[in-house]
Design an enzyme around this catalytic site. Structure first.
Site, PDB file in Angstrom:
ATOM      1  CG  LEU A 158       0.324  14.072  11.417  1.00  0.00           C
ATOM      2  CD1 LEU A 158      -0.594  13.785  12.612  1.00  0.00           C
ATOM      3  CD2 LEU A 158      -0.211  15.273  10.653  1.00  0.00           C
ATOM      4  CE  LYS A 213       4.175   1.235  13.231  1.00  0.00           C
ATOM      5  NZ  LYS A 213       3.681   1.607  11.929  1.00  0.00           N
ATOM      6  N   GLY A 254       4.395   1.434  -0.335  1.00  0.00           N
ATOM      7  CA  GLY A 254       5.398   1.376  -1.406  1.00  0.00           C
ATOM      8  C   GLY A 254       4.771   1.694  -2.758  1.00  0.00           C
ATOM      9  CG  ASP A 286       1.104   0.060  14.648  1.00  0.00           C
ATOM     10  OD1 ASP A 286       2.206  -0.368  14.252  1.00  0.00           O
ATOM     11  OD2 ASP A 286       0.519   1.036  14.138  1.00  0.00           O
ATOM     12  CE  LYS A 303       1.758   4.311  14.414  1.00  0.00           C
ATOM     13  NZ  LYS A 303       0.369   4.465  14.021  1.00  0.00           N
ATOM     14  N   GLY A 318     -11.051   0.101   4.984  1.00  0.00           N
ATOM     15  CA  GLY A 318      -9.591  -0.018   4.878  1.00  0.00           C
ATOM     16  C   GLY A 318      -8.860   0.709   5.998  1.00  0.00           C
ATOM     17  CB  THR A 370       8.657  -4.225   4.533  1.00  0.00           C
ATOM     18  OG1 THR A 370       9.658  -4.201   5.573  1.00  0.00           O
ATOM     19  CG2 THR A 370       9.354  -4.097   3.190  1.00  0.00           C
ATOM     20  CD  GLU A 414      -2.421  -3.468   9.029  1.00  0.00           C
ATOM     21  OE1 GLU A 414      -2.193  -4.349   8.182  1.00  0.00           O
ATOM     22  OE2 GLU A 414      -2.012  -2.298   8.923  1.00  0.00           O
ATOM     23  CB  VAL A 429      -0.947  -0.027   1.240  1.00  0.00           C
ATOM     24  CG1 VAL A 429      -1.721   1.263   1.344  1.00  0.00           C
ATOM     25  CG2 VAL A 429      -1.895  -1.216   1.145  1.00  0.00           C
TER      26      VAL A 429
HETATM   27  N1  LIG Z   1      -0.724   1.894   5.398  1.00  0.00           N
HETATM   28  C1  LIG Z   1      -0.521   3.009   6.110  1.00  0.00           C
HETATM   29  O1  LIG Z   1      -1.339   3.957   6.103  1.00  0.00           O
HETATM   30  C2  LIG Z   1       0.729   3.171   6.923  1.00  0.00           C
HETATM   31  C3  LIG Z   1       0.945   4.378   7.616  1.00  0.00           C
HETATM   32  C4  LIG Z   1       2.141   4.552   8.333  1.00  0.00           C
HETATM   33  C5  LIG Z   1       3.070   3.535   8.359  1.00  0.00           C
HETATM   34  N2  LIG Z   1       2.823   2.358   7.700  1.00  0.00           N
HETATM   35  C6  LIG Z   1       3.841   1.313   7.753  1.00  0.00           C
HETATM   36  O2  LIG Z   1       4.351   1.129   6.432  1.00  0.00           O
HETATM   37  C7  LIG Z   1       4.801  -0.221   6.274  1.00  0.00           C
HETATM   38  C8  LIG Z   1       4.125  -0.807   5.038  1.00  0.00           C
HETATM   39  O3  LIG Z   1       2.710  -0.772   5.217  1.00  0.00           O
HETATM   40  P1  LIG Z   1       1.719  -1.185   4.038  1.00  0.00           P
HETATM   41  O4  LIG Z   1       0.375  -0.776   4.487  1.00  0.00           O
HETATM   42  O5  LIG Z   1       2.262  -0.706   2.732  1.00  0.00           O
HETATM   43  O6  LIG Z   1       1.846  -2.787   4.106  1.00  0.00           O
HETATM   44  P2  LIG Z   1       1.519  -3.851   2.956  1.00  0.00           P
HETATM   45  O7  LIG Z   1       0.520  -3.315   1.997  1.00  0.00           O
HETATM   46  O8  LIG Z   1       1.260  -5.143   3.632  1.00  0.00           O
HETATM   47  O9  LIG Z   1       2.906  -3.969   2.122  1.00  0.00           O
HETATM   48  C9  LIG Z   1       4.055  -4.523   2.676  1.00  0.00           C
HETATM   49  C10 LIG Z   1       5.034  -4.758   1.546  1.00  0.00           C
HETATM   50  O10 LIG Z   1       6.253  -5.228   2.112  1.00  0.00           O
HETATM   51  C11 LIG Z   1       6.716  -6.315   1.303  1.00  0.00           C
HETATM   52  N3  LIG Z   1       7.679  -7.100   2.046  1.00  0.00           N
HETATM   53  C12 LIG Z   1       7.513  -7.869   3.155  1.00  0.00           C
HETATM   54  N4  LIG Z   1       8.675  -8.453   3.498  1.00  0.00           N
HETATM   55  C13 LIG Z   1       9.595  -8.032   2.594  1.00  0.00           C
HETATM   56  C14 LIG Z   1      10.975  -8.297   2.401  1.00  0.00           C
HETATM   57  N5  LIG Z   1      11.668  -9.104   3.211  1.00  0.00           N
HETATM   58  N6  LIG Z   1      11.612  -7.694   1.360  1.00  0.00           N
HETATM   59  C15 LIG Z   1      10.944  -6.872   0.509  1.00  0.00           C
HETATM   60  N7  LIG Z   1       9.623  -6.594   0.638  1.00  0.00           N
HETATM   61  C16 LIG Z   1       8.977  -7.173   1.673  1.00  0.00           C
HETATM   62  C17 LIG Z   1       5.452  -7.038   0.915  1.00  0.00           C
HETATM   63  O11 LIG Z   1       5.703  -7.930  -0.140  1.00  0.00           O
HETATM   64  P3  LIG Z   1       4.527  -8.814  -0.818  1.00  0.00           P
HETATM   65  O12 LIG Z   1       3.820  -7.850  -1.741  1.00  0.00           O
HETATM   66  O13 LIG Z   1       5.299  -9.860  -1.541  1.00  0.00           O
HETATM   67  O14 LIG Z   1       3.694  -9.323   0.296  1.00  0.00           O
HETATM   68  C18 LIG Z   1       4.582  -5.836   0.552  1.00  0.00           C
HETATM   69  O15 LIG Z   1       4.880  -5.418  -0.773  1.00  0.00           O
HETATM   70  C19 LIG Z   1       4.430  -0.934   7.585  1.00  0.00           C
HETATM   71  O16 LIG Z   1       5.547  -0.963   8.424  1.00  0.00           O
HETATM   72  C20 LIG Z   1       3.338  -0.056   8.178  1.00  0.00           C
HETATM   73  O17 LIG Z   1       3.252  -0.151   9.586  1.00  0.00           O
HETATM   74  C21 LIG Z   1       1.684   2.171   6.971  1.00  0.00           C
END
Ligand SMILES: NC(=O)c1ccc[n+]([C@@H]2O[C@H](COP(=O)([O-])OP(=O)(O)OC[C@H]3O[C@@H](n4cnc5c(N)ncnc54)[C@H](OP(=O)(O)O)[C@@H]3O)[C@@H](O)[C@H]2O)c1
Length: 360
Positions: A160, A127, A31, A225, A229, A211, A103, A214, A29
């Protein structure tokens, strides 16, 4: 070499050295949202030299330039191997080499300090290192002493300006005394909505559908989580807290913790009665419930449900707002309050981009 060729080669070299080369780990999401931002003018000085998901990666420039890189990774990628991503960074010739971790992988987070020690900068939404075991935090501080930079804006409040503000105050000798706030977008939304008129489980299903949570909402409801933080902020403020020093009162009863996701979702209604009782008690005292993180002057840290009066800043939150109320040596009579949307792929990806651009 002719003068013209030499001039061109020097031009290429100076272009290479003036760019920022990046490797992106994680194309989910956040990335995925970052990949979109990389196609905007704001990211003109950045050069993507590698991208990876958990299974595959890509370093071929033509493939990396594809608009649908995220989808293509599976067919056109090669198996995961961190070493060849680092080689791509080294081969870029760029003066600034950055690894972006989008990730939630603890295995990758455990490499951050080593990457910093080897001269790469790290920008992260993950984190797991700064909010994980104290030994990891200490390894990170030791690695940073060697000149590497750690972009962590996305780890708290989805960008923020919390950590940057805290560090700026600290530089001025203004120490954090207490911290209080709502650090989770999903828990903020749930308790901003919950007034007892609808069962909590119904709101939770809606939040999941939108959405905001999780896929398995226990990740949000557990409070873990939020605890990560709180640890990141506290540590940045000089409180070297261990993970066991944050008292976490999650919302998932023991009887629902070991179930698989489907079984848990089928039993969501079991959350309703205890929460309705807590809500009614709070209401009888003229208060509302909020899922708060708190750090007091003695370094006591707690995460969990709390009753707050309607005059409390956390009682006046909207949507998925996060809130961080900092009382410091100089912001003493009234706290410095930072509030706003604290979740969402676009703002989180922007926080990553901002941290990368700040390295140029
Ligand atoms: N979503 C938000 O609003 C938000 C806000 C602040 C912070 N975050 C943080 O941002 C991070 C990502 O969140 P997200 O929502 O984008 O999660 P997500 O949609 O589950 O995406 C995680 C990505 O990480 C990849 N991944 C996992 N292990 C890996 C590895 N060893 N090497 C390379 N790639 C790897 C996954 O690969 P696959 O595609 O193969 O599964 C997936 O592409 C988390 O730490 C989350 O806490 C998210």
């Amino acid at each position: 070499m002719s003068a013209v060729l030499a001039e061109r080669a020097a031009g290429v070299r100076s272009e290479a050295s003036s760019t920022i080369a990046i490797v992106l780990l994680g194309t989910g999401v956040v990335g995925g949202a970052l990949l979109k931002l990389l196609n905007t003018a704001a990211a003109g000085s950045l050069r993507l030299v590698g991208a990876a998901n958990s299974r595959r990666q890509q370093t071929d420039p033509a493939s990396l330039a594809r608009r649908n890189l995220r989808e293509q990774l599976n067919q056109h990628g090669v198996p995961r191997d961190n070493a060849s991503l680092l080689t791509a960074l080294d081969a870029s010739g760029a003066a600034v080499k950055v690894i972006i971790d989008a990730t939630a992988s603890t295995t990758l987070a455990a490499r951050h300090a080593e990457w910093l020690a080897h001269g790469y900068h790290v920008v992260t939404a993950n984190k797991a290192l700064a909010g994980g075991e104290l030994s990891g935090w200490r390894a990170l501080q030791a690695a940073l002493a060697n000149g590497g930079r750690y972009g962590d804006s996305a780890t708290v409040g989805a960008g923020l300006p919390v950590l940057s503000t805290l560090r700026r105050l600290r530089t001025c000798g203004d120490g954090l005394l207490t911290l209080e706030g709502v650090f989770s977008g999903s828990l903020s939304w749930l308790f901003n909505q919950y007034d007892g008129s609808r069962p909590f489980s119904e709101l939770l299903r809606e939040a999941r559908h939108l959405g905001y949570t999780e896929p398995d909402p226990r990740s949000d409801l557990s409070g873990e989580d939020v605890a990560r933080k709180l640890l990141i902020i506290a540590r940045n403020a000089g409180f070297a807290l261990g993970t066991d020093e944050v008292q976490v009162e999650g919302l998932v009863p023991a009887s629902l913790r070991e179930l698989d996701t489907e079984a848990f979702l089928a039993r969501l209604a079991e959350l309703d009665v205890p929460l309705a009782a807590r809500h009614a008690e709070a209401k009888s005292r003229g208060c509302v419930l909020r899922f708060l993180a708190r750090l007091n002057q003695r370094g006591h840290a707690r995460v969990g449900l709390a009753e707050v009066p309607l005059t409390h800043p956390a009682a006046r939150l909207y949507g998925t707002d996060n809130q961080f109320a900092l009382t410091t040596t100089r912001y003493h009579a009234q706290p410095l309050v930072i509030q706003g949307p604290g979740a969402g792929p676009e703002v989180t990806a922007q926080a990553l981009l901002g941290d990368v651009l700040a390295l140029g």
